[in-house]
Motif scaffolding. Structure first.
Motif, PDB file in Angstrom:
ATOM      1  N   PRO A 121       0.819  -1.215   0.000  1.00 45.53           N
ATOM      2  CA  PRO A 121       0.000   0.000   0.000  1.00 45.53           C
ATOM      3  C   PRO A 121       0.859   1.274   0.000  1.00 45.53           C
ATOM      4  O   PRO A 121       2.044   1.209   0.288  1.00 45.53           O
ATOM      5  N   ILE A 122       0.222   2.402  -0.320  1.00 48.29           N
ATOM      6  CA  ILE A 122       0.945   3.665  -0.429  1.00 48.29           C
ATOM      7  C   ILE A 122       0.366   4.695   0.523  1.00 48.29           C
ATOM      8  O   ILE A 122      -0.821   4.676   0.832  1.00 48.29           O
ATOM      9  N   THR A 123       1.237   5.588   0.988  1.00 45.75           N
ATOM     10  CA  THR A 123       0.817   6.690   1.852  1.00 45.75           C
ATOM     11  C   THR A 123       0.584   7.922   0.991  1.00 45.75           C
ATOM     12  O   THR A 123       1.512   8.412   0.337  1.00 45.75           O
ATOM     13  N   LEU A 124      -0.651   8.401   0.988  1.00 45.18           N
ATOM     14  CA  LEU A 124      -0.965   9.594   0.194  1.00 45.18           C
ATOM     15  C   LEU A 124      -0.572  10.866   0.930  1.00 45.18           C
ATOM     16  O   LEU A 124      -0.016  11.789   0.340  1.00 45.18           O
ATOM     17  N   ALA A 125      -0.878  10.930   2.229  1.00 45.02           N
ATOM     18  CA  ALA A 125      -0.587  12.134   3.007  1.00 45.02           C
ATOM     19  C   ALA A 125      -0.623  11.780   4.491  1.00 45.02           C
ATOM     20  O   ALA A 125      -1.154  10.742   4.888  1.00 45.02           O
ATOM     21  N   THR A 126      -0.047  12.663   5.299  1.00 44.03           N
ATOM     22  CA  THR A 126      -0.098  12.534   6.756  1.00 44.03           C
ATOM     23  C   THR A 126      -0.803  13.762   7.316  1.00 44.03           C
ATOM     24  O   THR A 126      -0.462  14.896   6.957  1.00 44.03           O
ATOM     25  N   LEU A 127      -1.795  13.526   8.176  1.00 46.17           N
ATOM     26  CA  LEU A 127      -2.560  14.604   8.813  1.00 46.17           C
ATOM     27  C   LEU A 127      -2.094  14.764  10.245  1.00 46.17           C
ATOM     28  O   LEU A 127      -1.817  13.780  10.935  1.00 46.17           O
ATOM     29  N   PHE A 128      -2.030  16.016  10.714  1.00 46.08           N
ATOM     30  CA  PHE A 128      -1.585  16.296  12.080  1.00 46.08           C
ATOM     31  C   PHE A 128      -2.708  16.992  12.854  1.00 46.08           C
ATOM     32  O   PHE A 128      -3.377  17.888  12.319  1.00 46.08           O
ATOM     33  N   PHE A 129      -2.896  16.550  14.102  1.00 50.87           N
ATOM     34  CA  PHE A 129      -3.958  17.088  14.951  1.00 50.87           C
ATOM     35  C   PHE A 129      -3.404  17.402  16.340  1.00 50.87           C
ATOM     36  O   PHE A 129      -2.468  16.742  16.807  1.00 50.87           O
ATOM     37  N   SER A 130      -4.026  18.393  16.994  1.00 49.87           N
ATOM     38  CA  SER A 130      -3.749  18.641  18.413  1.00 49.87           C
ATOM     39  C   SER A 130      -4.957  18.176  19.218  1.00 49.87           C
ATOM     40  O   SER A 130      -6.095  18.323  18.778  1.00 49.87           O
ATOM     41  N   GLY A 131      -4.692  17.598  20.392  1.00 49.88           N
ATOM     42  CA  GLY A 131      -5.775  17.123  21.258  1.00 49.88           C
ATOM     43  C   GLY A 131      -6.245  18.226  22.174  1.00 49.88           C
ATOM     44  O   GLY A 131      -5.527  18.625  23.087  1.00 49.88           O
ATOM     45  N   ASP A 132      -7.463  18.731  21.939  1.00 48.26           N
ATOM     46  CA  ASP A 132      -7.954  19.894  22.692  1.00 48.26           C
ATOM     47  C   ASP A 132      -8.784  19.531  23.914  1.00 48.26           C
ATOM     48  O   ASP A 132      -8.586  20.092  24.991  1.00 48.26           O
ATOM     49  N   ASN A 133      -9.715  18.608  23.750  1.00 47.50           N
ATOM     50  CA  ASN A 133     -10.638  18.272  24.831  1.00 47.50           C
ATOM     51  C   ASN A 133     -10.824  16.752  24.900  1.00 47.50           C
ATOM     52  O   ASN A 133     -10.746  16.061  23.876  1.00 47.50           O
ATOM     53  N   PRO A 134     -11.093  16.220  26.097  1.00 48.89           N
ATOM     54  CA  PRO A 134     -11.282  14.772  26.230  1.00 48.89           C
ATOM     55  C   PRO A 134     -12.454  14.271  25.379  1.00 48.89           C
ATOM     56  O   PRO A 134     -13.470  14.954  25.234  1.00 48.89           O
ATOM     57  N   GLY A 135     -12.291  13.084  24.817  1.00 47.74           N
ATOM     58  CA  GLY A 135     -13.335  12.478  23.998  1.00 47.74           C
ATOM     59  C   GLY A 135     -12.718  11.738  22.829  1.00 47.74           C
ATOM     60  O   GLY A 135     -11.497  11.655  22.704  1.00 47.74           O
ATOM     61  N   THR A 136     -13.570  11.199  21.970  1.00 46.95           N
ATOM     62  CA  THR A 136     -13.108  10.473  20.790  1.00 46.95           C
ATOM     63  C   THR A 136     -13.636  11.144  19.533  1.00 46.95           C
ATOM     64  O   THR A 136     -14.843  11.320  19.373  1.00 46.95           O
TER      65      THR A 136
END
Length: 203
Positions: A121-136
Motif C-alpha cells: 500500500p501507499i501513503t498519500l498524506a499525513t494529517l496532524f492534529f492537536s488534542g484539545d478536549n477529552p473524547g473520541t
C-alpha cells in the motif's frame, strides 16, 4: 476422450481464475485508532491499498473530524504521486470547521506511477492534529463522488466505489504526569547528603 478431459480441465482452471475475487481499492487511516493526552499531538497517515495493475494518478478528498475534540494543524503529502519539488505533482489543502480538504495531481505517466506505487500500500498524506478536549473524534472520508471529490486511476478514470475505512483519535483528559529523569533524582539526593554532612561537620 483424452482431448475432452484436457479441455474440461483447462476450462475449470480458467473458471477458477476468472472467479477469483478482485481486490478493490481501499482507503483508510493508519493507525486506525490512537489515544493521545490532552494538549498532545497525533499524526495519521492516509493509506491506499491497490489491486494488481491499479494506480492512483490524482485525488481530491474530504476528511471529517470532531473539531470540539481535536484541531487539524497540518498536512504533509507523500511522494507516491511524484515529488512536488521536482514538479512531478501538485498539492493543495484547506482547513474548514471539522473538515480537511486535500488534493493532489500527478504529472507522471501511468507507467511511471505503476513503478513508483508498486506493490503498495501507499501513503498519500499525513494529517496532524492537536488534542484539545477529552473524547473520541471519528475520522471519515465524506463527500466522495460529490463536488469533484474522487480518486483517479489509470487514464485518469475515477474509482466508482472504493472501500473507505474510518478511523478515530481519542483524547485522554488531564495529561500524563511528566517523568522526572533519574539524573535529577541523583542530583537531589547528592545535594541533600551534602547539606546533611555540612550540618554534621559544623556541630
Amino acid at each position: 476422450m483424452k482431448k475432452t478431459l484436457l479441455v474440461l480441465f483447462a476450462l475449470s482452471v480458467m473458471s477458477l481464475f476468472s472467479s477469483a475475487p478482485v481486490v478493490a481499492m481501499q482507503l483508510g487511516f493508519a493507525p486506525g485508532s490512537q489515544t493521545i493526552n490532552q494538549g498532545g499531538t497525533a499524526s495519521v497517515d492516509i493509506i491506499a491499498t491497490l489491486g494488481a495493475g491499479e494506480i492512483i494518478s490524482a485525488y481530491d478528498l474530504d476528511v471529517a473530524y470532531d473539531s470540539t475534540i481535536v484541531t487539524a494543524t497540518g498536512v504533509s503529502f507523500g511522494t507516491m504521486l511524484g515529488d512536488e519539488f521536482l514538479f512531478e505533482a501538485i498539492t493543495s489543502f484547506n482547513f474548514f470547521s471539522g473538515v480537511i480538504d486535500l488534493a493532489e495531481v500527478s504529472f507522471l505517466s501511468d507507467v511511471d506511477l505503476a513503478l513508483l506505487q508498486s506493490p503498495g500500500p501507499i501513503t498519500l498524506a499525513t494529517l496532524f492534529f492537536s488534542g484539545d478536549n477529552p473524547g473520541t473524534s471519528p475520522l471519515s472520508f465524506i463527500n466522495y463522488e460529490q463536488g469533484g471529490n474522487d480518486i483517479k486511476g489509470v487514464e485518469n478514470i475515477p474509482y466508482d466505489s472504493p472501500i473507505l475505512n474510518d478511523g478515530s483519535i481519542t483524547v485522554r483528559g488531564g495529561g500524563a504526569p511528566v517523568p522526572i529523569p533519574a539524573a535529577l533524582w541523583l542530583l537531589g539526593s547528592g545535594l541533600i547528603g551534602l547539606i546533611g554532612l555540612r550540618r554534621k561537620l559544623s556541630n
